[in-house]
Design an enzyme around this catalytic site. Structure first.
Site, PDB file in Angstrom:
ATOM      1  CE  LYS A  76      -3.883   1.909   2.746  1.00 36.74           C
ATOM      2  NZ  LYS A  76      -4.886   1.132   4.099  1.00 36.74           N
ATOM      3  CB  SER A 151      -7.877   3.350   3.106  1.00 36.48           C
ATOM      4  OG  SER A 151      -7.107   2.818   4.028  1.00 36.48           O
ATOM      5  CB  SER A 175      -8.041   0.198   5.951  1.00 42.42           C
ATOM      6  OG  SER A 175      -8.674   1.626   5.823  1.00 42.42           O
TER       7      SER A 175
HETATM    8  N1  GLN Z   1     -13.076   3.545   6.752  1.00 41.76           N
HETATM    9  C1  GLN Z   1     -12.252   3.709   7.925  1.00 41.76           C
HETATM   10  C2  GLN Z   1     -12.124   5.319   7.847  1.00 41.76           C
HETATM   11  O1  GLN Z   1     -12.280   6.071   6.860  1.00 41.76           O
HETATM   12  C3  GLN Z   1     -11.212   2.940   7.919  1.00 41.76           C
HETATM   13  C4  GLN Z   1      -9.873   3.620   7.510  1.00 41.76           C
HETATM   14  C5  GLN Z   1      -8.743   2.860   7.881  1.00 41.76           C
HETATM   15  O2  GLN Z   1      -8.579   1.497   8.667  1.00 41.76           O
HETATM   16  N2  GLN Z   1      -7.541   3.147   7.460  1.00 41.76           N
HETATM   17  O3  GLN Z   1     -11.688   5.718   8.887  1.00 41.76           O
END
Ligand code: GLN
Length: 478
Positions: A76, A151, A175
């Site tokens: 990532k 994400s 994410s």
């Molecule tokens: N969708 C969640 C957020 O927007 C998770 C994000 C993550 O785990 N980086 O915070």
């Protein structure tokens, strides 16, 4: 061409029956072939080829390379790889080339793994669809009109598109698990502290974790085994399980396993097709001998509100370092230092980062701290206590990963609250610090899109979680 199990690939490279360079070429060809899905930000073709040559030479000279000899992987973009641009999909970091790399990549490379590309994400990890990437939206491998989740949408899509046998993502509030569920792969969020955060762009330091995305639980366990454990560069890291994480020999006997299915996640707000798939998975586990009964954690419905107070608070603190002076982007226009900060942050950050900075600053400000931040921390402790109590009685908890299967690109993009609701089931394990995994179960009956089952274990039970997930993977049929 699909990939063999990771352990076999590494063995074959070491035995010289395949060459690392051919594996790298296979990865690069898949990346090129599936360009239209926009999973990748940076292709590391030359670095990967030269690493492969070194590995092949070592093998030819009879040198033992390691447990990931020649295995290509994708990181990532918020995970630093030496001398490779790391943007975290934000304009703020565009052009930033780190002079060092994350402990995770260091450990993977020490065992012979080869990073071939950096993958797209929601900028800084803020989002559930990759639509918050400042660059482009990644498309779901099963339907180009739908999101891959986020994400870590880029890494998840890359694995399903067979660009590499595994990818590494980050999970702060879902994410890894949610994109895994949306694209149909395995995604593991390890116990908080088991995976070093050193060299990873910080989102929320009290819940950031780094985990593998793979096509099988066995592969996820194999990769975790290579990099889990204490790191002197991250003071929150904990010791690895002395027995390690590799499957087999670790197995789980289902007839002695007590599973709780989370009541609060099976009620209102859950799409029918997800409910059906999760109920079918529970029935399959029962048929294989496990005991599965409904369990209630009464504070769970508060977890999303708690998360969207505490995480923005940490985000606003962590993003303070991006001031236009220390890292990449700097607005040219400021007359003095304060103006330079303001202009750089105004231009460099995207809308979601700004939204979280403002919410975070608000909940931390004097006068509001007690009403929001402190209260949210109190409820977080209540959640921790409820999970601890439930794990006295049950070995594992199960439920959906998200209330829905992958939605259409654009469907939630203009409504941040709707987007936040997607995180309903992933944030609580993150706040509590327990390990959780998503494995694919029966796809949606209406759209055919993948659906994931979330399995959660008590803190530091990652080994047991993986063993159970592998048994569940076999017991649950599409
Ligand atoms: N969708 C969640 C957020 O927007 C998770 C994000 C993550 O785990 N980086 O915070």
């Amino acid at each position: 061409m699909s990939w063999d199990p990771i352990a076999k690939i590494a063995n074959d490279v070491q035995a010289s029956t395949i060459k690392a360079i051919d594996l790298v070429e296979q990865s690069l060809a898949a990346i090129e072939k599936h360009k239209e899905y926009q999973a990748i930000i940076t292709v590391m073709a030359e670095q990967a080829r030269s690493r492969a040559k070194v590995i092949d030479e070592k093998v030819a000279n009879g040198v033992k390379v390691g447990r990931l000899a020649g295995v290509p992987f994708i990181a990532k973009d918020n995970i630093l790889v030496r001398e490779t641009e790391a943007t975290a999909s934000s304009n703020m970091l565009k052009g930033f080339v780190p002079p060092y790399q994350s402990t995770i990549v260091e450990r993977l490379e020490a065992e012979g793994a080869i990073c071939v590309a950096k993958a797209n994400q929601d900028a800084f990890g803020h989002g559930a669809s990759t639509e918050n990437s400042d660059f482009f939206v990644t498309k779901n491998p099963h339907d180009k009109t739908r999101v891959p989740g986020g994400s870590s949408g880029g890494p998840a899509a890359a694995v399903v598109l067979e660009m590499a046998p595994f990818a590494i993502g980050t999970d702060t509030g879902g994410s890894i698990r949610q994109p895994a569920s949306y694209v149909g792969c395995v995604g593991l969020r390890p116990t908080y502290g088991l995976t070093s955060r050193s060299g990873v762009v910080a989102m929320a330091s009290s819940t950031d974790t780094i985990g593998p995305l793979t096509m099988s639980v066995e592969d996820a366990a194999y990769v975790l085994d290579v990099y889990a454990g204490k790191d002197e560069l991250d003071g929150t890291t904990i010791d690895r399980d002395p027995q390690g994480y590799v499957l087999p020999p670790i197995t789980r006997h289902l007839p002695t396993t007590k599973v709780g299915i989370i009541k609060e996640w099976m009620g209102e707000g859950l799409d029918d097709d997800v409910r059906k798939s999760i109920e079918k998975a529970a029935a399959d586990l029962r048929a294989a001998g496990a005991s599965v009964e409904e369990v209630s954690l009464p504070s769970l419905p508060l977890a999303l509100a708690v998360y969207y107070i505490l995480i923005p608070a940490e985000v606003s603190s962590n993003l303070a370092r991006h001031d236009g002076q220390r890292y990449q982007f700097s607005a040219e226009s400021g007359k003095n230092l304060t103006e330079s900060y303001t202009h750089s942050r105004a231009k460099g950050f995207g809308r979601e980062a700004k939204r979280r900075i403002m919410i975070g600053t608000y909940v931390l400000s004097s006068g509001y701290y007690d009403a929001y931040y402190k209260k949210a921390q109190t409820v977080r402790t209540k959640l921790i206590n409820e999970f601890n109590a439930v794990f006295e009685k049950y070995d594992f908890l199960i439920g959906p990963v998200a209330p829905n299967a992958a939605f259409k690109i654009g469907e939630n993009a203009d409504d941040p609250l709707k987007m936040y609701l997607v995180d309903m089931m992933t944030v609580a394990p993150a706040l509590v610090g327990v390990p959780a995994i998503s494995i694919p179960v029966q796809p949606s009956g209406t759209t055919g899109m993948p659906i994931g089952l979330q399995i959660i274990a008590a803190q530091r039970q990652d080994r047991e979680l993986l063993a159970f997930a592998a048994a569940a993977e076999e017991a649950i049929h599409e």
